[in-house]
Design an enzyme around this catalytic site. Structure first.
Site, short mmCIF file in Angstrom:
data_model
loop_
_atom_site.label_atom_id
_atom_site.label_comp_id
_atom_site.label_asym_id
_atom_site.label_seq_id
_atom_site.Cartn_x
_atom_site.Cartn_y
_atom_site.Cartn_z
N CYS A 47 51.91 39.08 47.04
CA CYS A 47 50.87 38.19 47.56
C CYS A 47 51.34 37.36 48.75
CB CYS A 47 50.30 37.31 46.46
SG CYS A 47 51.46 36.15 45.70
N HIS A 58 43.92 39.51 48.75
CA HIS A 58 45.20 39.19 48.11
C HIS A 58 45.84 40.47 47.59
CE1 HIS A 58 43.66 39.33 43.80
NE2 HIS A 58 42.57 39.46 44.53
N HIS A 73 50.38 32.46 42.88
CA HIS A 73 49.62 33.50 43.56
C HIS A 73 48.91 32.89 44.76
CE1 HIS A 73 47.82 37.41 43.93
NE2 HIS A 73 46.59 36.91 43.92
#
Length: 164
Positions: A69, A136, A124
């Site tokens: 990510c 993402h 994240h």
């Protein structure tokens, strides 16, 4: 259908805007991202984001062979905005951004999530596109566009960030 209509409007609209991108690239990006790309949107962001769709997830990765990510957000930011971001989601949140409320998100802002265990730490990160959607690198499916309204992302929301 809406994607095609937006592209047709872009092609047929008159005005003094000079586009840096071939309309075919914009149309392809709109299809890959499954979203309308309008005249005032950041075309470079959408074309670059679309180019990453389907890239497999790889922890520590930062290329189109495999990316995590924060590697994805770093790579896109380097190409689109010529800015260097920290290597982890938490570094990007703390060092590279100022906090933004979810309702104030704009195209290109970063979106941060916790893992449910450490609720004050970003585990994240993605890049906000528009209309509640963000790109993402998902550990289960690779690079995708998701909605902030999906139950998982609502539950694990930490904050938005505008890169300094």
């Amino acid at each position: 259908m809406a994607v095609c209509i937006s592209v047709l409007l872009l092609l047929s609209s008159c005005g003094s805007h000079r586009f840096n991108y071939d309309f075919r690239d914009l149309a392809a990006a709109a299809i890959r991202l499954d979203m309308d790309i309008e005249m005032n949107d950041n075309h470079k962001l959408y074309i670059e984001a679309a180019d990453w769709i389907g890239t497999p997830y790889r922890y520590g990765g930062k290329t189109k062979k495999g990316v995590d990510c924060s590697g994805l957000t770093s790579a896109i930011y380097k190409t689109v905005y010529m800015k260097k971001l920290g290597r982890s989601a938490e570094d990007q949140r703390n060092d590279d951004c100022r906090k933004i409320l979810k309702r104030n998100l704009r195209e290109g802002d970063l979106v941060f999530f916790h893992n449910g265990k450490k609720k004050r730490k970003a585990s994240h990160v993605g890049i906000y596109l528009k209309n509640g959607r963000f790109i993402h690198a998902s550990s289960s499916v690779g690079v995708v566009v998701s909605s902030l309204n999906e139950r998982y992302y609502e539950k694990h929301w930490l904050q938005g960030g505008r890169v300094k």
